[in-house]
Design a protein around this motif. Sequence first.
Motif, short mmCIF file in Angstrom:
data_model
loop_
_atom_site.label_atom_id
_atom_site.label_comp_id
_atom_site.label_asym_id
_atom_site.label_seq_id
_atom_site.Cartn_x
_atom_site.Cartn_y
_atom_site.Cartn_z
N LYS A 11 0.83 -1.22 0.00
CA LYS A 11 0.00 0.00 0.00
C LYS A 11 0.86 1.26 0.00
O LYS A 11 0.67 2.16 -0.82
CB LYS A 11 -0.91 0.02 1.24
N SER A 12 1.83 1.29 0.94
CA SER A 12 2.68 2.48 1.02
C SER A 12 3.47 2.64 -0.26
O SER A 12 3.61 3.75 -0.79
CB SER A 12 3.64 2.37 2.19
N THR A 13 3.99 1.53 -0.73
CA THR A 13 4.78 1.58 -1.96
C THR A 13 3.95 2.18 -3.09
O THR A 13 4.42 3.05 -3.83
CB THR A 13 5.24 0.16 -2.33
N MET B 295 -2.20 10.24 2.03
CA MET B 295 -2.01 10.08 3.48
C MET B 295 -1.69 8.63 3.77
O MET B 295 -2.48 7.74 3.49
CB MET B 295 -3.28 10.48 4.23
N ASP B 296 -0.52 8.40 4.38
CA ASP B 296 -0.10 7.03 4.69
C ASP B 296 -0.36 6.76 6.17
O ASP B 296 0.42 7.19 7.02
CB ASP B 296 1.38 6.86 4.36
N GLU B 297 -1.42 6.09 6.46
CA GLU B 297 -1.82 5.82 7.85
C GLU B 297 -1.64 7.04 8.74
O GLU B 297 -0.90 7.00 9.71
CB GLU B 297 -1.00 4.65 8.41
N PRO B 298 -2.33 8.11 8.43
CA PRO B 298 -2.07 9.38 9.12
C PRO B 298 -2.46 9.34 10.59
O PRO B 298 -1.99 10.17 11.36
CB PRO B 298 -2.94 10.38 8.37
MG MG Z 1 2.91 1.15 4.90
#
Ligand code: MG
Lengths: 363, 252, 297
Positions: free
Chosen positions: B44-46, B172-175
Motif C-alpha cells: 500500500k505504502s509503496t 495520506m499514509d496511515e495518518p
Molecule cells: Mg505502509
Amino acid sequence: MIKDLVRLKSKGQNTAKEIVSFNNKKFRFSDWFAEKVIKAVAFLSIAIVILIFIFVFREAFPIFKMDKKEAVSTELLVQESYGGAETGSASVKTTDNQVDNSNKIQATDEKPSSTLLSKTWMPVSDNPRYGMWPLFLGTLKVTLIALLFAAPVSILAAIYTSMFAKPRIREIIKPVIELLAGFPSVVIGFFALMVMATVFQNIFGYASRLNGFVGGIAMGLAAIPIIYTLTEDALTAVPRTFTEASLGLGASRRQTAFYVVLPAAVPGIFAAVVLGIGRIFGETMIALMATGNAAMISMNPFDSVRTLSATIGAEMAEVVFGDTHYNVLFLIGSLLFIFTFALNALAEFYFKNMIIRRYQSKK
Amino acid sequence: MNDFKVKVKDLSLRYGTNSALKNISMDIPEKKVTAFIGPSGCGKSTFLRTLNRMNDLIDNVTIDGEVYIDNINIYDKNIDVVNLRKKVGMIFQKSNPFAKSVYDNIAFGPRINGISQKSRLDEIVEFSLKQAAIWDEVKDRLFNSALSLSGGQQQRICIARTLAVNPEIILMDEPASALDPISTGKIEELIHELKKQYTIIIVTHNMQQAARTSDFTAFFYMGDLVEMNRTEVIFSNPGKKQTEDYISGRFG
Amino acid sequence: MNRNVKDTIVEGITGVSVLLIIFIIVSILAVTIVGGWPNLNWTFLSEFPKDGMTKGGIFPAIVGTAMMTIIMAVAAVPFGVITAIYLAEYASEKSVIAKTIRFAVKTLAVVPSIIFGLFGLGFFIGFIGKNMDGLLNGGELKWGQPNILWASFTMALLTLPVVIVSVEEAIRTIPREMREASLALGATKWQTIRRVVLPGSVSGILTGTILAVSRGAGEVAPILFTGAAYFLSDLPRSLSDQFMSLGYHIYIMSTQSSNVDATLPIQFATTLVLLLLTFSLNAVAVTLRYRIRKRAK
Ligand SMILES: [Mg+2]
Ligand SMILES: Nc1ncnc2c1ncn2[C@@H]1O[C@H](COP(=O)(O)OP(=O)(O)OP(=O)(O)O)[C@@H](O)[C@H]1O
C-alpha cells in the motif's frame, strides 16, 4: 468561523494558487549550480592527495638526475640555522659520530644518489653523504619498540573495555583513553623529554638520556588511542549472537573473549595495528624531542636514534632551497608517504574485505 | 472517464529483484476519498509513494507502467518532479514536522516557492491552519517549536503544511495510526472537510476508518490489487473471497 | 589450572592495561599542571618574551596560534562541509567517484603531518608563492617564503578530514523523514539541503570546526618550515608575516634554547596553556558530539 474561512479562502486562493504545471522539466539554476559546485569541491580531496604525490615527488626527483654533488658551503648553512640549533647536546653527539664515520670513507666525486644507500648520514659537510641506512634502521627500531609497547597494551585494554567492563565503567574508560588522542604530540614529546627520559634512565641506567627506547615508548603513547579505539570497534562489531551462543554453552567470559570474539575480530585488530604503525612511522615531534637524533647504526635499543621523519623535521628548515640535501629530504618524505599510503590502502581494502567476508560466511 | 484525477495503468514496481507491485491498474476519482486497505507488507505504502514519485529517492527501484495525473503520465522523461510534488502532497505515518516553529513549518512551502512578503505568509499560515482545524489550538503558540505540540496536533500541523502549498491531491499514509482516538476523530473530520476541495488517498489498517471516511476502497494483497469499488460495496458485498476474509478479520 | 583462576588472571591483566594507560594520562596531566601552574599568570599570558626568551610571557605565541587556527578554519570548514554534503547527499554509496573521494579523505587523515609540511613548502611556498612573486612583485621575495597564510593553509589540509567526518556524521543523523517531508512539499534537493539538512547539522559543523581548531593548535610538524618562527618582536601584521605558535614554542624552548634550565618554568607553563586550550576545545566538541549521537538513537 465559517465566514472567516470563506473570506480567507478567497484570499488564500488568489494569492497562492499559481498554476503549477509539471509536464515540462524546469531548469532551476540554483540547484544546478549548487550541484556543480558541491561536486567540484568534493573532488578537491582527490586533487589534494594527487598534488601531494606530485609535489613531494617532484622535489625529490632531481636527486636521480644530478651527476655531480653540489658544493654547498657549510658555513652558509650554519649561519642560516637558528641561534641555538647546533648547540643542543644531541646534535653535538651526532656530529661527532658522523665525523668518525666519514674518516673511514673516502669518496669525493660521487653522484649524490649513489651515497643514498651508504651507511653514513652526514648531509652537512664538505663531502656530504646521504646514506639513509641509519635512518631506516633507526625508524625500524623505534617503530618496533613503540609497537611492542602500544599494541599489547591497547589490545588488552580494548578487550577489557568490550568484554569485561560493566557498562557504566565502559562509559568512563572509553572517553578517558580517547583523551590521549587529544594530546598534541609536542606535549607527549615534552613529557618524554622531561619525565620519561629521567625515570627510565634511573631504572635502566643507560648512558644517553634520550634514546630509541624513550622515543619508542613515547611514540607508542601516540599510537595507543588509535589501536585501542579501532580494536574496541572491531570487538564490538562481532555479532552479539556469537557471544551469546558461546556464553549460552557455558563458556566463561574469558573463554568467549579469547576463543570466539577475538578470532572473529582479528582482521579488524590487524587493521588497527597497521594504522597504528602508520602513526608511529610518521610521528615527527616526539621523535625529534625524545630519541636523541643521532644517526648511527646500532642494535642497542638504548642508543640514540634518528628517524626518517625527524630528519626531515630537523633539517628542512636549515637547508638551501633546491640543493641536494633539500631533494634528499623530499625523497625521504616520498618514502614516508608511499609507506603510509600503502598501509592505509592495506587496512582499507585488504582487511576490510576480510572482515566483510568473515561475517558473511558465518551468517 | 475524464473526471478521474489519477489513472494508473499496469504499474509494476520492484525493489531490486523483489517484486512489490504487480500490474496495478486503477482510476481514482476527483474530490473523493479513496482508501487503500490490505495486510501489512502488501504494498500500500509503496503504491501510494509511486503517485508523487517518492520512490525515486530509493536506490534500486524499478518501475514499469504509467500513472496519469490530469492525463499527464508522471513517469514521462520530461516530468518536473518538484512541481509534481507541489500538486500531489503527502502526509506520513509518523508526523514529521521540522524542528522549527509552527509558523516556519507552515511557511516552509510558500517560502520555497519564493513568497517572502510577511503579510502574505501570515495570511497563508492562518488560512492553512484554519483549514487544518488547528488554528484555535496553536494561534497563541505560532512561534513555539512544532515539536512541543502533541502527536495529534503535530500531524495536523503536517496537514496544514501540505495545504499551504495548495496541492490538488493529498496522499495520506496511515495518518492516524499513531494517534489516540480523539485525535484520530479530529483527523477523520478533517478529511471529511478537505474532500470538498482535494482528492484524497488514504492508506489505513483500520477497517472502521476506511468505512467511515472513504468513498472508494481498494484492497491490496501481496502486491496485487484484488479489487476496488465503492466503499459500501466493498464492506457489504465484496466481489472476492479474499476481500471478505480480510475485512471480516479472518485473516492475518 | 582452575578455570576460575584463569578467568581472574586474564581479566586482571586486561584491567591492568587499562589502568596503565589511565595512569600515563594522569601522569602527563599531573606533571604539566604541577610544573606549569606556578608560572601561569596574567603577565605570562599577556607579555612578550624577554631577556633572550628566558623571561616574560607567551603572548605572541597565543595570538599566533589563534590567528593561524582561525585562518585555517576559514579555509578548511567550507571545503569540509561541502565535501560532507556531497558524500552524504549526492554520492551514491556504490559509485566509484564517491569511493575514491572517501579513500582520499582517509588518506589525508593518515598521511604523516610532516608530509603536509613538505607539501606546504613545495606547493604553497615553492610553487604558488614563487609564482605569485613572479607575477605580482616582479620577482621580489614576498610570498615565496614561509608565512602565516601558507602555514594555515597547510594545516587546513591536515584538518580537512576532521571536519568532513564530523559533518557527515551529523548530516546522517538527520532522519530521512525530514528530507521526505521537505521533498514532498515540492522543495528541490538543494532547497532541502539548505533549509532542512544544514540547519539540522549546525552542531555537527560546530563540532568539526572545534575539533579541527584543537588539532591545528596542537600540531607542530606542518608549520615547522611553512611559517612558524622562533621569536618575533611583533605580532603578524599581514598574511605574509611569520608567526609564533605555542606548540613550536614548546619544541624550540625544550630542545634548542641555549639555556634549557633557565626556561624550564616557561616550558611547563606553555605546555599547560596548550594542553588547557586543546582540552577545553575537545571537551566542548565531545559534549556536542555526544548530543548528536543521542539524537541519532
Ligand atoms: Mg505502509
Ligand atoms: N525501501 C525498500 N527497499 C526494499 N524493499 C522494500 C522497501 N520498502 C518496502 N519494501 C518491501 O516492499 C513490500 C511492500 O512494502 P510496503 O511498505 O509498501 O507495505 P505496506 O502495505 O505499506 O505495509 P504496512 O501496512 O506494514 O505499512 C514489503 O515486502 C517490503 O518489505
